[in-house]
Design an enzyme around this catalytic site. Sequence first.
Site, short mmCIF file in Angstrom:
data_model
loop_
_atom_site.label_atom_id
_atom_site.label_comp_id
_atom_site.label_asym_id
_atom_site.label_seq_id
_atom_site.Cartn_x
_atom_site.Cartn_y
_atom_site.Cartn_z
CG HIS A 5 76.20 64.47 6.55
ND1 HIS A 5 75.75 65.75 7.07
CD2 HIS A 5 76.82 64.81 5.50
CE1 HIS A 5 76.35 66.73 6.28
NE2 HIS A 5 76.99 66.39 5.18
CD GLU A 37 77.43 62.38 1.92
OE1 GLU A 37 76.45 62.86 2.62
OE2 GLU A 37 78.05 63.65 1.08
ZN ZN Z 1 78.09 67.26 3.87
#
Ligand code: ZN
Length: 506
Positions: A274, A271
Site C-alpha cells: 500500500h 502494508e
Molecule cells: Zn490492504
Amino acid sequence: MEKALQEQVSAFRDFVKKMANYDSAISCLGWDARTGMPKNGVADRAEVIGTLATEHFKMGTSHQMEAFLNELSVPETFQKLDEITQGIVKECKKEFDRNNKIPADRFQQYVVLTSNAEAAWEEAREKSDFQSFQPYLEKIVETNREFIEKYWGYEENKYDTLLNFYEPGLTVAKLDQIFGDLREKSVQLLQKITASGNQPNTSFLTENYSIDDQRTFSKFILEEMGYSFYSCRLDETVHPFASAFNPGDVRVTTRYNSHDVREALFGSIHEGGHALYEQNVSLDLVGTPLCSGTSMGIHESQSRYWENMIGRSRMFWEKYYDDLINQFPDQLGHVALEDFYRAINAVQPSLIRVEADELTYNLHIMIRYEIEKGLINGDIEVADLPKVWNSKYEEYLGVTPPNDGEGVLQDVHWSGGMFGYFPSYSLGNIYAAQFANKIRQDLPEYEDYIRNGDLSKIKEWAKENIYQYGKLLSPNEILLQVTGEELNSSYLVDYLETKFKAVYKL
Ligand code: ZN
C-alpha cells in the site's frame, strides 16, 4: 487559456489545496491517535478531528464549491483545462453530488445511527448476541435503501450505487460473472487440497520468535522492496494499516506475534505494498484530491501482489530464506526451503476472514458480497442473517461457526454502513493477477529479478504503469491501459491452480 479563466482555475486550485491540507492534518492526527497517543487524550482528540473533518466537509459541499463546479464543468470551459484540473473537477463533483443529494438532517441522523451501531456491534460481538445488534443493522440497511431509492439513484441494480463508491464503474452484472467463475474453481481446488495426503507441516512457523528480531527483519524486507525510510515510518498497532499524508510521508504499522512469524512478516509486506503506491504518486498531484490510490480495489491489488505473488513465491525465498535463517537459526536452521515455502502457502478453510489463506480468502468475500447484495435489494432479511451466513460457510468452506461472534458478527464494516467495500479485497487479487501477467510479458527477466533481490525493477514498473497516476485515471482506465483487457478472474484462477497444485502435489 484566457486570463479570467486562468484566475478562476487558480482560485479553484487554492480552494482544493486548502481542503487537501485539512485532509492531511486529519490523517496525521488519526495516525497519531492509533499509534501511541495517551489514553486520556482520546475524547479531546476525537473533537479536534471532528472539527477539522466538518470544515473539510463544509468546503466540499459549499456554495463556493458549487459555483466552481458549475463554471468549470461547462463543456467549452472544461476542454480548455489542463488534465489535472479536469481530474480535480470530476473528483470534486462526484463527492459534491454524493454528499449534497442527501438532506442534511437525514445525513446527520445516519451519522449518529452508525456511531451508536458501532458501539452496539462491539458489545454484541463480545457476547455473541446477534439480536442486540439486529435493530441497528435493520435501520442501517433501511437507510441505505432509502438513500439509493430517493437520492443517489441507480440504473440496473441498487447495489451498483454502493459498489461505485469504492470501485467506480463496477456493477453487480459484471461482478456476478467474475465471482461466479472464481468461486466454482476455488471450491473445486479447495476440495482437492483438503483431500490431499500431502499436507505441509507448519509447526516451525509457530515456535517462539523474538519480537526484536522480527522487527529487524520486517524493516529489512521493506527496504528491499524499495520502501524509503526517508519518506516513512514503521510502527506497531493491534490493527495494522498504512496512512499517507503526501508521497514524502507514508507510514505503515504492523503487529508482532511472538508465536507466529507469519503475522508481522506478511502483514508488513502487505502494508508496504500500500505504501509503495502512495510514495510513488506523481508529485504534480500533491495538494489535490487526486493524490492517492485510484480505488480500494487497485490499492488492494498492490498490497496483495507484494504480499502473495512476490512475498509468498518460491523465487522470493530463494533469495531471502538465508537471511531469514540468519535471523532465526534455532527455529528455521533445520527447515529446508521447500518445506518453508509449502508451509507459508498452507491452505486451511477457516471461520475468520482476516486469518484466511490466499485461496480461501476470496470465498469469505463472496459470502459477504452475496449477503450485501441480497440485503440492499430486499432479497435477504437482516433477521435471517445468522442462518444465511452459517449455511453459506458450510457450502463454500465446509465449516460452521460455533457462535455468531465467530460468524456473522466478526467484521466491523456493516456497523459503519460500509456496504460495497468488501468486494474490493477480492478485486485486489483479481487485478493483481492481471497486472502480474503483464509484468511477466514486459520484463522477460522478471523471475531472475526477484531471485536476485532486484525488486526495484518491479517497483519501477508499477510506478510507471500504476502508481504515478493517483486518481487521475479510473480503475478501469488503468486496467485497460496496462493490460488491454477488461476485469476478469481467469488469470487469478490460473495462478491459484498452478501454485497450489504444486504446493499440494495434486
Ligand atoms: Zn490492504
